[in-house]
Scaffold this motif. Structure first.
Motif, mmCIF file in Angstrom:
data_model
loop_
_atom_site.group_PDB
_atom_site.id
_atom_site.type_symbol
_atom_site.label_atom_id
_atom_site.label_comp_id
_atom_site.label_asym_id
_atom_site.label_seq_id
_atom_site.Cartn_x
_atom_site.Cartn_y
_atom_site.Cartn_z
ATOM 1 N N ASN A 188 12.814 -26.940 52.790
ATOM 2 C CA ASN A 188 13.401 -26.442 51.564
ATOM 3 C C ASN A 188 13.155 -25.315 51.060
ATOM 4 N N ARG A 189 11.865 -25.115 50.867
ATOM 5 C CA ARG A 189 11.212 -23.790 50.465
ATOM 6 C C ARG A 189 11.632 -22.762 51.446
ATOM 7 N N GLN A 191 14.347 -22.344 53.098
ATOM 8 C CA GLN A 191 15.597 -22.060 53.022
ATOM 9 C C GLN A 191 16.002 -21.386 51.701
ATOM 10 N N ASP A 192 15.132 -21.914 50.309
ATOM 11 C CA ASP A 192 15.178 -21.526 49.227
ATOM 12 C C ASP A 192 14.818 -19.864 49.094
ATOM 13 N N LEU A 196 17.285 -16.905 47.985
ATOM 14 C CA LEU A 196 17.121 -16.025 46.810
ATOM 15 C C LEU A 196 16.883 -14.603 47.375
ATOM 16 N N THR A 199 21.194 -14.095 48.325
ATOM 17 C CA THR A 199 22.455 -14.558 47.715
ATOM 18 C C THR A 199 23.073 -13.589 46.745
ATOM 19 N N LYS A 204 22.477 -19.173 41.182
ATOM 20 C CA LYS A 204 21.538 -19.707 42.140
ATOM 21 C C LYS A 204 20.261 -18.980 42.110
ATOM 22 N N GLU A 207 18.160 -20.355 39.472
ATOM 23 C CA GLU A 207 17.783 -21.773 39.780
ATOM 24 C C GLU A 207 16.611 -21.964 40.600
ATOM 25 N N ILE A 208 16.666 -21.081 41.677
ATOM 26 C CA ILE A 208 15.551 -20.889 42.699
ATOM 27 C C ILE A 208 14.182 -20.690 41.980
ATOM 28 N N LYS A 211 13.142 -23.344 39.585
ATOM 29 C CA LYS A 211 12.417 -24.330 40.522
ATOM 30 C C LYS A 211 10.863 -24.383 40.869
ATOM 31 N N TYR A 212 10.557 -23.030 41.317
ATOM 32 C CA TYR A 212 9.232 -22.725 41.941
ATOM 33 C C TYR A 212 8.452 -22.054 40.648
#
Length: 262
Positions: A188-189, A191-192, A196, A199, A204, A207-208, A211-212
């Motif tokens: 997941n990391r 892909q994120d 980032l 995109t 989005k 959001e990432i 998230k981190y």
């Protein structure tokens, strides 16, 4: 020989036995890892046999000289001299290593790997020095992850600032699941990070970031080259304030940006 052994002889004998044990042990016991059934002994073998090699190098030199002085039979002495000459033939390698390193006047110490960055990624080097002086050590700085022993993650390595994901294979090796597959969190990391940087959706991206708990986004030659044609530089620059920049006219390959996210 046993009756005539002194303390040094006993020490070398014990060291030799330990070395042999380190070589035999992985044939019996080893730690499974991510490299599959054909290579699951790889890391165990590497770690133990490497130490055994160093220990054997110490032992064999002493043993040859010790036996050379002790042995009276000519045939044995000739054999030992040949072995000793083979051992001594490795000396030029050490001399060449010293001379090679000493030619670099800016080389300092045995492990100054930052010299590589300063010579091969000079723009990144400038940015890394700026980060050390201006950004809190606990701030999370996003940078590209990737293959082990490559240029990626150079910021987190040389600043000690945390990042979202380190070298992919090493993170996988350390955190593999019960089936020795990469954990979902790592996937997941990975892909994120890609999303980032590439995109077109600002929401989005934010959001990432949340998230981190990302504080800074790093954009250098690695990110621009590896995400060639995909990186959304305009969106990234609009996510916050550019606190460090090396413009196109100042850099060797590509601009460098450090963005403090809002």
């Amino acid at each position: 020989y046993i009756k005539e052994m002194n303390r040094v002889d006993i020490y070398v004998m014990i060291l030799s036995i330990c070395s042999i044990g380190l070589i035999i042990l992985p044939e019996i016991v080893y730690l499974k890892d991510i490299y599959g059934s054909d290579y699951q002994r790889t890391n165990t073998m590497f770690k133990l046999t490497y130490q055994a090699y160093v220990m054997f190098c110490i032992c064999i030199s002493y043993i040859i000289v010790r036996l050379l002085y002790k042995e009276k039979k000519t045939v044995y002495r000739i054999f030992l001299v040949i072995i000793l000459l083979i051992q001594l033939s490795t000396i030029p390698y050490g001399i060449d290593t010293i001379l090679t390193k000493s030619k670099k006047q800016s080389y300092k110490g045995i492990s100054n790997s930052e010299l590589y960055i300063s010579e091969n990624l000079p723009d990144d080097y400038k940015a890394i020095q700026w980060i050390k002086q201006n950004i809190d050590r606990n701030s999370i700085i996003l940078e590209k992850s990737g293959d082990s022993f490559s240029r990626v993650n150079r910021v987190s390595v040389f600043t000690a600032n945390p990042t979202v994901l380190g070298w992919y294979a090493h993170e996988w090796l350390w955190r593999a699941d019960e089936n020795y597959q990469a954990p979902e969190d790592e996937k997941n990391r990975w892909q994120d990070i890609y999303v980032l940087y590439t995109t077109n959706d600002e929401n989005k991206a934010k959001e990432i970031i949340n998230k981190y708990n990302i504080s800074y986004i790093y954009i250098g030659n690695v990110e621009i080259e590896d995400y060639a044609g995909k990186i959304n530089l305009d969106l990234l620059l609009n996510l916050g304030k550019t606190v460090f920049e090396i413009g196109q006219e100042e850099c060797i390959k590509t601009p460098v940006y450090i963005i403090k996210v809002d």
